[in-house]
Design an enzyme around this catalytic site. Structure first.
Site, mmCIF file in Angstrom:
data_model
loop_
_atom_site.group_PDB
_atom_site.id
_atom_site.type_symbol
_atom_site.label_atom_id
_atom_site.label_comp_id
_atom_site.label_asym_id
_atom_site.label_seq_id
_atom_site.Cartn_x
_atom_site.Cartn_y
_atom_site.Cartn_z
ATOM 1 N N ARG A 1 36.688 34.438 36.526
ATOM 2 C CA ARG A 1 37.578 33.236 36.445
ATOM 3 C C ARG A 1 36.891 32.179 37.691
ATOM 4 N NH1 ARG A 1 40.059 36.685 34.591
ATOM 5 N NH2 ARG A 1 39.805 37.706 36.440
ATOM 6 N N THR A 2 36.794 32.755 38.733
ATOM 7 C CA THR A 2 36.552 31.939 39.935
ATOM 8 C C THR A 2 35.039 31.290 39.821
ATOM 9 O OG1 THR A 2 37.885 33.489 41.445
ATOM 10 C CG2 THR A 2 36.398 31.868 42.485
ATOM 11 N N HIS B 1 40.938 33.955 50.281
ATOM 12 C CA HIS B 1 40.692 33.314 49.043
ATOM 13 C C HIS B 1 41.241 31.847 49.139
ATOM 14 C CE1 HIS B 1 38.988 32.801 45.092
ATOM 15 N NE2 HIS B 1 39.472 33.940 44.495
ATOM 16 N N LYS C 1 16.851 44.201 47.310
ATOM 17 C CA LYS C 1 15.594 44.515 48.029
ATOM 18 C C LYS C 1 16.008 44.698 49.803
ATOM 19 C CE LYS C 1 12.670 41.943 45.075
ATOM 20 N NZ LYS C 1 12.227 40.723 44.652
ATOM 21 N N ARG D 1 31.048 34.431 47.227
ATOM 22 C CA ARG D 1 32.160 35.722 46.926
ATOM 23 C C ARG D 1 31.459 36.940 47.521
ATOM 24 N NH1 ARG D 1 35.606 37.699 43.074
ATOM 25 N NH2 ARG D 1 36.870 35.916 43.227
#
Lengths: 308, 163
Positions: free
Chosen positions: A53-54, A131, A82, A103
């Site tokens: 969703r975000t 958030h 890496k 995120r």
């Protein structure tokens, strides 16, 4: 609103929040008016943990402003695999994009990353931390359904690890609200959050283990998922899980005007029979993510100027 | 002027337990039981031949029980005093030259300490090998990571980054 980055809802004043929500309402009313407003802008999406969703709502928001996105892709396919540091990753991607959305599973990731970049950076979730863009769409939904002052809100579920809860509770301190936190003892608000909330003179908070006593007084019930994986013992989970599920029977003592919200995804916290009632606002809440994130991107990319 | 009369003015027995130094620093009014943490902060483990005297849990008017650390041949830097303040907020620092106290001051807790403590939260970004200096806000009775916001009240000495 004049901020370089959006890291936590704690940085937002009431005026900041109202600026974003008002702008989101303007955009929702007339999305065509901003269709080309950021035609040459590029948004960098850096999602170090899965998100549907975000991520999709940010992507949709940017495209509806006329801009485009570049996506780091999954961690497995990126240079992170890496061993590249987050600091290096954001420094590289800021050369490709006009704004970044991050995120990350680690708390404080956005607070650290913004020290390494000049373009605006938006925190789209940092571990169990914050958030804030979710909070803005939560506030937008609350304002549409119940108003933001003289509000009694219950916030229920996993309050310990729920970053949406932390951000929302901070932001609500800007308004005349009574906040009731309902959770098993093991998933109560982190002491850091309680500490911060108690620093606000006018904030009234109470913690409960059961919903029943407080339910009749609520204007809004914000439900989050009790995460089974957080419990070391399955029996302990089973003891509390049933206590935090909402169905029509649960709501017998609720106000007819109660608004039920959930950041989604839900599992079994809210029975499907609630979906068709006037109480359910969670799908509307999810849809509000696009105009709210359009407003945030517009304000950040425009340096706070809202004039067309 | 002296506020440590429990040590210098009134009780010769306690004076005798920790001998005078010629040149160096006396750290007085350390909270009882914290003396070894003070030595850890100063990086003193005896391996370099440092001359150190320690009094632990001696009676004190101000603290009931206090520790005293005397370090010969070393004057503390402000950075060291800042860190000491986290575990010994009531401490006084006495700089001694030729057996006389030539400087005396109480520690002051800084608003922020950088590069001194490690965050105890395993999910904090600062524990993940990033090129970032740890930073903690100093609260009245705790420290708070500026990145993940974790508040630590107990065991602050254990967060001290001795690397």
């Amino acid at each position: 609103m004049r901020h370089d980055h959006l890291i936590t809802s704690k940085q937002l004043s009431r005026a900041d929040i109202e600026t974003v929500l008002d702008r989101a309402a303007e955009i929702a009313d007339d999305p065509d008016a901003v269709a080309n407003r950021h035609a040459n802008a590029v948004l960098g999406l850096l999602f170090f943990e899965p998100s549907t969703r975000t991520k999709m709502s940010f992507e949709t928001a940017m495209k509806r402003l006329g801009g485009s996105v570049v996506d780091m892709g999954s961690v497995e396919s990126s240079s992170v695999k890496k061993g590249e540091t987050l600091a290096d990753t954001v420094r590289v991607i800021e050369g490709y994009a006009d704004s970044l959305v991050l995120r990350h599973p680690k708390q404080g990731a956005a607070a650290m990353a913004c020290e390494f970049v000049d373009v605006p950076l938006l925190n789209a979730g940092d571990g169990a931390g914050h958030h804030p863009t979710q909070t803005m769409l939560d506030l937008y939904t609350i304002r549409e359904n119940a108003g933001l002052d003289d509000l009694t809100i219950g916030i229920m579920g996993d309050l310990k690890y729920g970053r949406t809860v932390h951000s929302l509770s901070y932001a609500l301190t800007n308004f005349d609200t009574h906040q009731h936190f309902i959770s098993p003892e093991s998933l109560q608000l982190p002491r850091e959050v309680v500490y911060d909330l108690h620093q606000q003179d006018d904030t009234q908070i109470r913690e409960h283990e059961a919903l029943e006593s407080v339910l009749p007084s609520l204007d809004v019930l914000y439900v989050t998922r009790i995460q089974r994986e957080r419990f070391p013992d399955e029996n302990e989970y089973q003891k509390v899980a049933g206590e935090y599920q909402i169905d029509l029977e649960t709501l017998e003592d609720a106000s007819d005007d109660l608004t039920i919200m959930h950041p989604l995804p839900r599992v079994d916290e809210i029975a499907p029979e609630i979906d068709e009632t006037e109480h359910a606002a969670y799908f509307e809440q999810a849809h509000n993510g696009v105009p709210v994130r359009m407003a945030l991107l517009d304000l950040l990319l425009s340096g706070g100027e809202t004039d067309e | 002027m002296s506020d440590d009369h429990d040590h210098h003015d009134g009780n010769a027995d306690h004076e005798l337990r920790v001998s005078k130094i010629q040149d160096g620093t006396v750290i007085d009014h350390v909270r009882g039981g914290q003396a070894l943490n003070v030595l850890a902060i100063l990086g003193i483990d005896g391996s370099k031949g440092e001359e150190v005297s320690v009094g632990m849990n001696v009676p004190s008017d101000r603290l009931a029980r206090k520790d005293i650390v005397k370090v010969e041949g070393r004057e503390l830097s402000q950075d060291e005093v800042d860190v000491l303040s986290l575990i010994a907020p009531d401490a006084s620092i006495n700089i001694v030259r030729d057996y006389d106290v030539v400087e005396k001051h109480r520690v002051e807790r800084p608003a922020v300490v950088e590069g001194v403590l490690s965050c105890p939260n395993a999910d904090c970004i600062t524990t993940d090998g990033e090129p970032v200096t740890s930073r903690f806000e100093v609260l009245d009775d705790a420290v708070r990571c500026s990145y993940c916001e974790t508040i630590t009240r107990e065991g602050i000495a254990e967060l001290i980054d001795t690397n």
